[in-house]
Design a protein around this motif. Sequence first.
Motif, mmCIF file in Angstrom:
data_model
loop_
_atom_site.group_PDB
_atom_site.id
_atom_site.type_symbol
_atom_site.label_atom_id
_atom_site.label_comp_id
_atom_site.label_asym_id
_atom_site.label_seq_id
_atom_site.Cartn_x
_atom_site.Cartn_y
_atom_site.Cartn_z
ATOM 1 N N ASN A 92 -4.461 -8.601 -7.336
ATOM 2 C CA ASN A 92 -3.561 -7.856 -6.796
ATOM 3 C C ASN A 92 -4.050 -6.304 -7.959
ATOM 4 O OD1 ASN A 92 -2.321 -8.619 -5.037
ATOM 5 N ND2 ASN A 92 -0.916 -10.042 -5.603
ATOM 6 N N LYS A 93 -5.059 -6.200 -8.526
ATOM 7 C CA LYS A 93 -4.538 -4.483 -8.597
ATOM 8 C C LYS A 93 -4.944 -4.269 -7.505
ATOM 9 C CE LYS A 93 -7.222 -6.665 -13.325
ATOM 10 N NZ LYS A 93 -7.598 -6.954 -14.140
ATOM 11 N N PRO A 94 -4.057 -2.877 -8.124
ATOM 12 C CA PRO A 94 -5.245 -1.798 -6.985
ATOM 13 C C PRO A 94 -5.742 -1.013 -6.884
ATOM 14 C CG PRO A 94 -2.664 -0.988 -8.516
ATOM 15 C CD PRO A 94 -3.477 -2.439 -9.150
ATOM 16 N N PHE A 95 -6.647 -0.727 -5.433
ATOM 17 C CA PHE A 95 -7.428 -0.371 -5.304
ATOM 18 C C PHE A 95 -7.562 0.939 -4.043
ATOM 19 C CE2 PHE A 95 -7.251 -3.659 -2.247
ATOM 20 C CZ PHE A 95 -7.234 -3.261 -0.924
ATOM 21 N N PRO A 96 -8.069 1.965 -4.057
ATOM 22 C CA PRO A 96 -8.192 2.692 -3.230
ATOM 23 C C PRO A 96 -8.964 2.593 -1.987
ATOM 24 C CG PRO A 96 -9.875 3.036 -5.067
ATOM 25 C CD PRO A 96 -9.328 1.845 -5.546
ATOM 26 N N GLY A 97 -8.890 3.448 -0.868
ATOM 27 C CA GLY A 97 -9.457 3.015 0.556
ATOM 28 C C GLY A 97 -8.137 4.742 1.160
ATOM 29 N N ILE A 98 -9.881 4.036 2.632
ATOM 30 C CA ILE A 98 -9.186 5.590 3.096
ATOM 31 C C ILE A 98 -9.668 5.322 4.511
ATOM 32 C CG2 ILE A 98 -11.386 6.865 2.967
ATOM 33 C CD1 ILE A 98 -10.118 9.064 3.510
ATOM 34 N N VAL A 153 -14.961 -4.538 0.574
ATOM 35 C CA VAL A 153 -14.348 -5.130 -0.158
ATOM 36 C C VAL A 153 -13.495 -5.877 -0.925
ATOM 37 C CG1 VAL A 153 -11.340 -3.926 -0.304
ATOM 38 C CG2 VAL A 153 -13.204 -2.170 -0.219
ATOM 39 N N ALA A 154 -13.372 -7.088 0.572
ATOM 40 C CA ALA A 154 -12.388 -7.988 0.181
ATOM 41 C C ALA A 154 -13.061 -9.006 0.862
ATOM 42 C CB ALA A 154 -11.469 -8.112 1.412
ATOM 43 N N MET A 183 0.860 -0.881 0.321
ATOM 44 C CA MET A 183 -0.334 0.289 0.330
ATOM 45 C C MET A 183 1.035 1.127 -0.051
ATOM 46 S SD MET A 183 -0.183 2.004 3.370
ATOM 47 C CE MET A 183 -1.279 2.633 3.248
ATOM 48 N N ALA A 184 0.344 2.531 -0.343
ATOM 49 C CA ALA A 184 1.070 3.776 -0.721
ATOM 50 C C ALA A 184 -0.168 4.526 -0.347
ATOM 51 C CB ALA A 184 1.710 3.694 -2.035
ATOM 52 N N GLY A 185 0.220 5.765 0.054
ATOM 53 C CA GLY A 185 -0.508 6.580 0.266
ATOM 54 C C GLY A 185 -0.196 7.916 1.055
ATOM 55 N N GLY A 245 -5.478 8.171 3.174
ATOM 56 C CA GLY A 245 -6.390 7.318 2.134
ATOM 57 C C GLY A 245 -5.148 7.147 0.946
ATOM 58 N N PHE A 246 -5.149 5.481 0.078
ATOM 59 C CA PHE A 246 -3.946 4.653 -0.016
ATOM 60 C C PHE A 246 -4.070 4.307 -1.497
ATOM 61 C CE2 PHE A 246 -6.646 2.810 2.824
ATOM 62 C CZ PHE A 246 -7.209 1.581 2.606
ATOM 63 N N VAL A 247 -3.917 3.508 -1.932
ATOM 64 C CA VAL A 247 -4.075 2.742 -2.928
ATOM 65 C C VAL A 247 -3.188 1.199 -2.363
ATOM 66 C CG1 VAL A 247 -3.907 3.723 -4.788
ATOM 67 C CG2 VAL A 247 -2.331 2.769 -4.332
ATOM 68 N N MET A 248 -3.815 -0.158 -2.573
ATOM 69 C CA MET A 248 -3.396 -1.122 -1.991
ATOM 70 C C MET A 248 -3.427 -2.178 -3.078
ATOM 71 S SD MET A 248 -5.237 -2.896 1.691
ATOM 72 C CE MET A 248 -4.347 -4.062 2.240
ATOM 73 N N THR A 249 -2.572 -2.932 -3.250
ATOM 74 C CA THR A 249 -2.963 -4.581 -3.149
ATOM 75 C C THR A 249 -3.054 -5.271 -2.864
ATOM 76 O OG1 THR A 249 -0.842 -5.112 -3.580
ATOM 77 C CG2 THR A 249 -1.841 -3.424 -5.161
ATOM 78 N N ARG A 250 -4.167 -6.108 -2.635
ATOM 79 C CA ARG A 250 -4.724 -7.808 -1.677
ATOM 80 C C ARG A 250 -4.858 -9.241 -3.324
ATOM 81 N NH1 ARG A 250 -6.402 -7.966 3.567
ATOM 82 N NH2 ARG A 250 -6.931 -10.256 2.482
ATOM 83 N N ASN A 251 -4.512 -10.646 -2.972
ATOM 84 C CA ASN A 251 -4.942 -10.857 -4.002
ATOM 85 C C ASN A 251 -5.929 -11.841 -3.615
ATOM 86 O OD1 ASN A 251 -3.392 -13.478 -5.681
ATOM 87 N ND2 ASN A 251 -3.943 -14.327 -3.231
ATOM 88 N N ASP A 252 -7.034 -11.461 -3.138
ATOM 89 C CA ASP A 252 -8.119 -11.656 -3.015
ATOM 90 C C ASP A 252 -9.206 -10.582 -3.035
ATOM 91 O OD1 ASP A 252 -7.695 -10.409 -0.635
ATOM 92 O OD2 ASP A 252 -9.186 -11.425 0.235
ATOM 93 N N VAL A 253 -7.910 -9.542 -3.889
ATOM 94 C CA VAL A 253 -9.179 -8.344 -4.074
ATOM 95 C C VAL A 253 -9.099 -7.998 -5.849
ATOM 96 C CG1 VAL A 253 -9.363 -5.896 -3.894
ATOM 97 C CG2 VAL A 253 -9.611 -7.389 -1.538
ATOM 98 N N ASN A 254 -9.303 -7.802 -6.990
ATOM 99 C CA ASN A 254 -9.089 -7.965 -8.061
ATOM 100 C C ASN A 254 -8.165 -8.814 -8.937
ATOM 101 O OD1 ASN A 254 -11.855 -6.253 -8.753
ATOM 102 N ND2 ASN A 254 -10.543 -4.161 -7.660
#
Length: 180
Positions: A104-110, A136-137, A67-69, A93-102
């Motif tokens: 590993n395509k980045p998705f936003p969060g806060i 989300v997941a 994650m980065a933000g 606020g961030f963008v994150m990657t998770r194996n079980d969400v899309n």
Amino acid sequence: FGLFGTAQAGQWDIVLNGKSVHVDAAKDWNESNWGLGFEHEFNPEARWVKVALGNGFRDSDDEVSYMAGGGLKRRFRLPLGERRVHVDLGAVGFVMTRNDVNNNKPFPGILPAFSVGTRQFAVNLTYLPGHIAERVANARTADPDLDGIVFLQFKLNSRLFGFGGRPRSIGGFAANTPGP
């Protein structure tokens, strides 16, 4: 060059991801979320502290996530003897990657952000409500009892490790003042 100078003017911290607590979970989630990252406070002496951050860690499914933000936190200072303790409340606020969400395509969060500590060491906490984890997941689908997740990180000033100058010391302890 001006942007680099601005980044250098703040404080760099090393972030150690450590623990999560899955509130009222029936499933045996991974709660040892070890990982490493950074947090940069652009003006740690301000009332409103802007931060940039990024890290990689083992997530609740024991997979590697990144994650980065950035965020904004209101800093409250509490005098405590020789130490200056601060309490921060805000949001990240961030963008994150998770194996079980899309896949590993980045998705936003806060998420809300809470921190307490000194210039050298702080504990960061955040909370993800269960209904957001489900959205989300699909976590609630996997664990219908999950009420939320509390995340814990340890934040250490990079100067303690020789990055960004040497920490000053008072009586053998690092001071709460910037180095030379």
